[in-house]
Write a protein that holds these residues in place. Sequence first.
Motif, PDB file in Angstrom:
ATOM      1  N   PHE A  58     -42.037 -19.054 -37.846  1.00 30.05           N
ATOM      2  CA  PHE A  58     -41.752 -19.513 -36.487  1.00 30.05           C
ATOM      3  C   PHE A  58     -41.980 -18.403 -35.473  1.00 30.05           C
ATOM      4  O   PHE A  58     -42.710 -18.578 -34.491  1.00 30.05           O
ATOM      5  CB  PHE A  58     -40.317 -20.022 -36.400  1.00 30.05           C
ATOM      6  CG  PHE A  58     -39.922 -20.476 -35.022  1.00 30.05           C
ATOM      7  CD1 PHE A  58     -40.321 -21.711 -34.533  1.00 30.05           C
ATOM      8  CD2 PHE A  58     -39.168 -19.655 -34.192  1.00 30.05           C
ATOM      9  CE1 PHE A  58     -39.963 -22.122 -33.265  1.00 30.05           C
ATOM     10  CE2 PHE A  58     -38.809 -20.053 -32.917  1.00 30.05           C
ATOM     11  CZ  PHE A  58     -39.212 -21.292 -32.447  1.00 30.05           C
ATOM     12  N   TYR A  88     -45.811 -17.160 -35.296  1.00 30.46           N
ATOM     13  CA  TYR A  88     -46.864 -17.993 -34.731  1.00 30.46           C
ATOM     14  C   TYR A  88     -46.452 -18.692 -33.437  1.00 30.46           C
ATOM     15  O   TYR A  88     -47.316 -19.137 -32.680  1.00 30.46           O
ATOM     16  CB  TYR A  88     -47.307 -19.042 -35.752  1.00 30.46           C
ATOM     17  CG  TYR A  88     -48.097 -18.461 -36.887  1.00 30.46           C
ATOM     18  CD1 TYR A  88     -49.416 -18.073 -36.705  1.00 30.46           C
ATOM     19  CD2 TYR A  88     -47.521 -18.277 -38.142  1.00 30.46           C
ATOM     20  CE1 TYR A  88     -50.155 -17.528 -37.747  1.00 30.46           C
ATOM     21  CE2 TYR A  88     -48.256 -17.726 -39.189  1.00 30.46           C
ATOM     22  CZ  TYR A  88     -49.570 -17.353 -38.985  1.00 30.46           C
ATOM     23  OH  TYR A  88     -50.295 -16.801 -40.015  1.00 30.46           O
ATOM     24  N   VAL A  89     -45.154 -18.831 -33.191  1.00 31.32           N
ATOM     25  CA  VAL A  89     -44.706 -19.532 -31.989  1.00 31.32           C
ATOM     26  C   VAL A  89     -44.166 -18.550 -30.970  1.00 31.32           C
ATOM     27  O   VAL A  89     -44.689 -18.408 -29.868  1.00 31.32           O
ATOM     28  CB  VAL A  89     -43.636 -20.598 -32.336  1.00 31.32           C
ATOM     29  CG1 VAL A  89     -43.144 -21.301 -31.077  1.00 31.32           C
ATOM     30  CG2 VAL A  89     -44.202 -21.604 -33.324  1.00 31.32           C
ATOM     31  N   SER A 100     -46.509 -15.684 -29.542  1.00 33.42           N
ATOM     32  CA  SER A 100     -47.540 -15.982 -28.547  1.00 33.42           C
ATOM     33  C   SER A 100     -47.067 -15.714 -27.130  1.00 33.42           C
ATOM     34  O   SER A 100     -47.881 -15.611 -26.210  1.00 33.42           O
ATOM     35  CB  SER A 100     -47.958 -17.447 -28.676  1.00 33.42           C
ATOM     36  OG  SER A 100     -46.852 -18.307 -28.419  1.00 33.42           O
TER      37      SER A 100
END
Length: 274
Positions: free
Chosen positions: A55, A58-59, A62
């Motif tokens: 999580f 990659y989330v 960003s």
Amino acid sequence: MSALVHDEREGARRAPSARVVGDGWAVLGRHLRKVRHAPAIVVMTQTMPIVFLLFFGYVFGSALAMPGAEYRAYLVPGLLVATAAGGLMTGMFQAAQDSHRGVMDRFRTMPISRSAVPMGQALADLVTSAVGMVPMILVGLAMGWRIEGTAAEALGAFGLLLLFRFAMTWVGILLGLASQSEEAAGQLGSATFMLPLLSNAYIPTENMAPWLRTVAEWNPISAVTTAVRELFGNATVPADAAWPVAHPVAGALLWSLVLIAVFAPLAVRRYTRG
């Protein structure tokens, strides 16, 4: 339990140091058998860090200035340390459960070394956490994280992780023994989730407000995280950091040893008093 009784009857005739080792080994075996019969707990404690890694990597990553791959290299050591800090929660849960279900009272009636009972729990947690590191490290490698330091430095990083886990487990054991109920221990254990958020485990501290940066950098998790990142070769020590972060390996060792020196005797004393 019957095997433990037999071991302790034999242990009553041994030297004190040998009794501690033998008794602690027996309690260690009991906790490992307990883990074997609770696979749901094992799965949850091993999969949740991986979920967080995916999580945040990659989330959440960003939204940061770091590129994705660079942030994941920054994140993996932080999550390893946050997982090691979870020894506070597991130590609290297990000690509170045994205390409020009468297991500790049963142990006190046996000719068993007083330090062996909490020591066995702490060592069992250390063994299970060492095994639990493996899948998380494999997932981190699959996400692009790499160990850039030498083999000796990498072994030092893993050693620091296990030492910190051992220290935090002693803190949890004391709090679990002092808890008024299993529910109270559960509520307090849930609150410990905030500790890694108030550190540099997930994000750098350089852009924090001055007072918040001070709090974060004096959090033991920050010193251990910085030391692990440095030994893995994943990040440099930040400029103008507080002493534990500016000298991360020394700070991590000092924090861990101080926590053990303070909380291990208190936990043994608390267990002895009942």
